[in-house]
Design a protein around this motif. Structure first.
Motif, short mmCIF file in Angstrom:
data_model
loop_
_atom_site.label_atom_id
_atom_site.label_comp_id
_atom_site.label_asym_id
_atom_site.label_seq_id
_atom_site.Cartn_x
_atom_site.Cartn_y
_atom_site.Cartn_z
N PHE A 115 20.29 28.89 -3.24
CA PHE A 115 20.55 30.33 -3.31
C PHE A 115 22.05 30.60 -3.51
CE2 PHE A 115 16.52 31.02 -0.69
CZ PHE A 115 15.79 31.53 -1.76
N ALA A 116 22.90 29.83 -2.85
CA ALA A 116 24.34 30.01 -3.00
C ALA A 116 24.78 29.77 -4.44
CB ALA A 116 25.09 29.05 -2.06
N ASP A 117 24.23 28.75 -5.06
CA ASP A 117 24.62 28.40 -6.43
C ASP A 117 24.00 29.30 -7.49
OD1 ASP A 117 26.22 26.36 -5.51
OD2 ASP A 117 24.80 24.77 -6.00
N HIS A 118 22.77 29.77 -7.25
CA HIS A 118 22.04 30.46 -8.32
C HIS A 118 21.58 31.88 -7.97
CE1 HIS A 118 22.01 26.54 -10.19
NE2 HIS A 118 21.46 26.04 -9.10
N GLY A 119 21.80 32.33 -6.75
CA GLY A 119 21.35 33.66 -6.35
C GLY A 119 19.86 33.69 -6.09
N TYR A 120 19.42 34.82 -5.59
CA TYR A 120 18.00 34.96 -5.26
C TYR A 120 17.13 34.87 -6.51
CZ TYR A 120 13.60 36.80 -3.53
OH TYR A 120 12.28 36.94 -3.21
N ASN A 121 17.45 35.67 -7.51
CA ASN A 121 16.62 35.70 -8.71
C ASN A 121 16.73 34.43 -9.54
OD1 ASN A 121 15.49 38.24 -8.21
ND2 ASN A 121 17.24 39.28 -9.12
N GLY A 122 17.85 33.75 -9.49
CA GLY A 122 18.04 32.54 -10.29
C GLY A 122 17.56 31.26 -9.63
N THR A 123 17.08 31.36 -8.41
CA THR A 123 16.62 30.18 -7.68
C THR A 123 15.10 30.11 -7.71
OG1 THR A 123 18.53 30.19 -6.21
CG2 THR A 123 16.58 29.03 -5.41
N SER A 124 14.60 28.96 -8.05
CA SER A 124 13.15 28.77 -8.02
C SER A 124 12.76 28.00 -6.76
CB SER A 124 12.66 28.01 -9.26
OG SER A 124 13.05 26.66 -9.19
N THR A 125 11.60 28.30 -6.26
CA THR A 125 11.11 27.54 -5.10
C THR A 125 10.83 26.10 -5.50
OG1 THR A 125 8.87 28.35 -5.52
CG2 THR A 125 10.19 29.52 -3.85
#
Length: 190
Positions: free
Chosen positions: A20-30
């Motif tokens: 999440f820190a590197d890619h943000g909420y929307n840019g992070t996949s589970t």
């Protein structure tokens, strides 16, 4: 050796903080989080109901770690001495780039969610911030004005470190804090 569900949950929170820190909420996949931990996506969803629940767990952990660090640093101190000790502790915390970036992502994600009509994330973040603010005030015995200055400097520090300003840059000149002069916070790796 096999990890317990609680240990696995802890691993997922740590991995998710980095993602999440590197890619943000929307840019992070589970899927990326599951890969980082070495678990399947279905297992991840047995630990956390959904991506949002995982994000909120990471936000809570990040804020709780900062608050605990402040409280421990202020123990036995009051006023300026307590605030300086908390500032020193904060510099040590944000040497972990993921903790610093997670805070910044938390603010961006809150604003984005609210812009989309979802106030729940913002309410949770504001409650955590209020708790940290109140805890710092109590732990340091500081006035509301002193707490405002403390957090205002902290937000400026977040931005200067995130943008990579070296400590020698004139942007740091107005601080005068011992930890800046001693170089506790390095911009290498942060």
């Amino acid at each position: 050796m096999r990890m317990s569900a609680e240990e696995r949950r802890e691993s997922v929170i740590r991995a998710a903080m980095v993602e999440f820190a590197d890619h943000g909420y929307n840019g992070t996949s589970t899927a990326a989080i599951a890969r980082r931990v070495g678990v399947s996506q279905p297992y991840l969803f047995r630990l956390f109901e959904n991506k949002r629940a995982l994000f909120e767990a990471v936000v809570r952990r990040c804020m709780e770690e900062i608050k605990q660090s402040f409280i421990e640093a202020a123990e036995g101190k009051t006023g300026e001495e307590a605030r300086e000790a908390m500032g020193d502790a904060y510099f040590r915390l944000i040497e972990d780039r993921s903790r610093l970036l997670m805070q910044l992502q938390m603010y961006v994600s809150t604003a984005a969610a609210e812009a989309a009509g979802d106030r729940a994330v913002g309410e949770a973040v504001r409650a955590l911030w209020t708790d940290m603010w109140d805890s710092v005030a109590v732990a340091s015995g500081s006035t509301p004005e002193e707490i405002t200055d403390f957090f205002a400097y902290g937000m400026l520090i977040n931005n200067l470190v995130a943008m990579g300003f070296p400590l020698e840059h004139r942007m740091w000149q107005g601080f005068g804090w011992d930890q800046v002069k001693k170089g506790i916070c390095t911009t290498k790796g942060t």
